[in-house]
Design an enzyme around this catalytic site. Structure first.
Site: not given
Length: 308
Positions: A16, A144
Site C-alpha cells: 500500500k 495495516d
C-alpha cells in the site's frame, strides 16, 4: 477439514501507499490516532500454504529476505496461529512467501503476508470463517493488516484499522524508489513525538483530531493524478527525512525528472512518485535507474487479499 499435505493453497495480498496521512495524539493503547487514505498497489506478496503438524515459514522473492525472522514473532506465523486458535484447528501450516513489497519500507509488506496467510489458511483448513471474522483477527495483528485484506482505496481512522471504502476512478501510476535499508516505524513515530515535544502546544493542541482532507477524496473520485499530486501529505515524512536525510535528494531527483509529486510511503524509506500516465512512469523509471536507484512501477488501486 483439509489434511492432505500435498494440497497447496495460493493467496496474494498487495502493498500500500498512504496518499494522505495525518497523525494525531497518542491514545490510551499507545498507538497514535490516525487519519489516512490508503491505496493498494500492484506489488503483491505471494503466500503458499501447505498443511503441516506445526507452524513454519520460508521466504523467496525479488528482494533480500535474509534478515527476516522465521520464528514465532513473524507476522504471518502469528496470523496462522491466531486463526487456528479461533477455529479450534489443531494442526499447523508451512508457509512459502514470495516477497515483492519492500521490507521495512513503509508499504505494509508484513501486513500483506498476514492478510494473505489468513485467507490461505482458512481455505486450506476448511475453517469457513466469515469475512468479518477474518477482519477481526486481522485487526489484532497490526494496524495495516485489515486494509491489506480489503485492498482498493479506503480511509483509515483510529490506528488506521477502522476502514471505510473510498471511491477511486481509473488507475493511478506510481514509480517507487526502493531504499537499500529499512526504517523502524516506531522509531519514526518517536521522532515525530520528539519534534512535537520541542514545540509549543498551540502548534499541536492535545485535542487535535486528525481527518483526511476533502480535496484528497475529490481527487481520488475524479481519478485525476494532477489533483491528487497537489494534496499528497504525510506527517511522518519530516521525521523520516530527519532520520535519513538522503531521502530528500531522492524526492528532489524524482520531481526534477517528471514526477507530479513525491511522498514517503508510510514511515518510509520507500519514496512513491505519482506520475501523469504510463509513458511518464516509464520515463521516470529510466531516469531514476540511471541514477543507480532501485525502481519499480506500480498501479493502484488493486484488489486486496485473494485466493489464486
Amino acid at each position: 477439514m483439509t489434511t492432505a499435505a500435498t494440497t497447496v493453497v495460493h493467496a496474494r495480498a498487495p502493498g500500500k501507499i498512504n496518499v494522505f496521512l495525518k497523525v494525531g495524539a497518542v491514545m490510551e493503547d499507545g498507538y497514535h490516532d490516525l487519519a489516512t487514505a490508503y491505496q493498494a498497489v500492484s506489488l503483491f506478496e505471494e503466500v503458499r500454504a501447505t498443511a503441516a503438524s506445526d507452524f513454519s515459514v520460508e521466504f523467496s522473492g525479488s528482494i533480500d529476505t535474509s534478515g527476516l525472522t522465521t520464528g514465532g514473532s513473524n507476522l504471518a506465523i502469528k496470523a496462522a496461529r491466531a486463526l487456528a486458535r479461533k477455529a479450534g484447528y489443531r494442526g499447523g501450516v508451512h508457509l512459502e512467501i514470495e516477497k515483492n513489497v519492500p521490507i521495512a519500507g513503509g508499504m505494509g509488506g508484513g501486513s500483506a503476508d498476514a492478510a494473505a496467510t489468513l485467507l490461505a489458511c482458512d481455505a486450506l483448513w476448511g475453517t469457513s470463517a466469515a469475512k468479518d471474522e477474518l477482519l477481526a483477527i486481522a485487526a489484532t495483528l497490526g494496524a495495516d493488516v485489515p486494509f491489506s485484506f480489503t485492498g482498493g482505496t479506503a480511509i483509515g481512522t483510529g490506528r488506521g484499522d477502522q476502514l471505510s471504502p473510498a471511491l477511486a476512478k481509473g488507475k493511478f501510476q506510481w514509480v517507487l524508489a526502493l531504499a537499500d535499508f529499512g526504517m523502524s516505524t516506531p522509531g519514526v513515530y518517536q521522532e515525530l513525538d520528539r519534534h512535537r515535544d520541542r514545540h509549543a502546544q498551540d502548534i499541536f493542541p492535545a485535542e487535535h483530531q486528525p481527518s483526511v482532507d476533502a480535496n484528497v477524496l475529490q481527487a481520488l473520485r475524479a481519478g485525476d493524478p494532477h489533483m491528487l499530486a497537489d494534496v499528497l501529505h504525510n506527517d511522518l515524512q519530516a521525521p523520516a527525512l530527519h532520520l535519513a536525510p538522503g531521502l530528500g535528494k531522492v524526492l528532489q531527483l524524482g520531481e526534477q525528472n517528471g514526477a507530479l509529486a513525491g511522498i514517503l510511503s508510510g514511515s518510509g524509506p520507500t519514496v512513491a512518485f505519482l506520475v501523469a500516465d504510463a509513458d511518464s512512469a516509464l520515463e521516470l523509471q529510466v531516469a531514476l535507474s540511471a541514477s543507480r536507484l532501485k525502481v519499480v512501477r506500480a498501479t493502484g488501486p488493486v484488489h486486496g487479499a485473494r485466493l489464486i
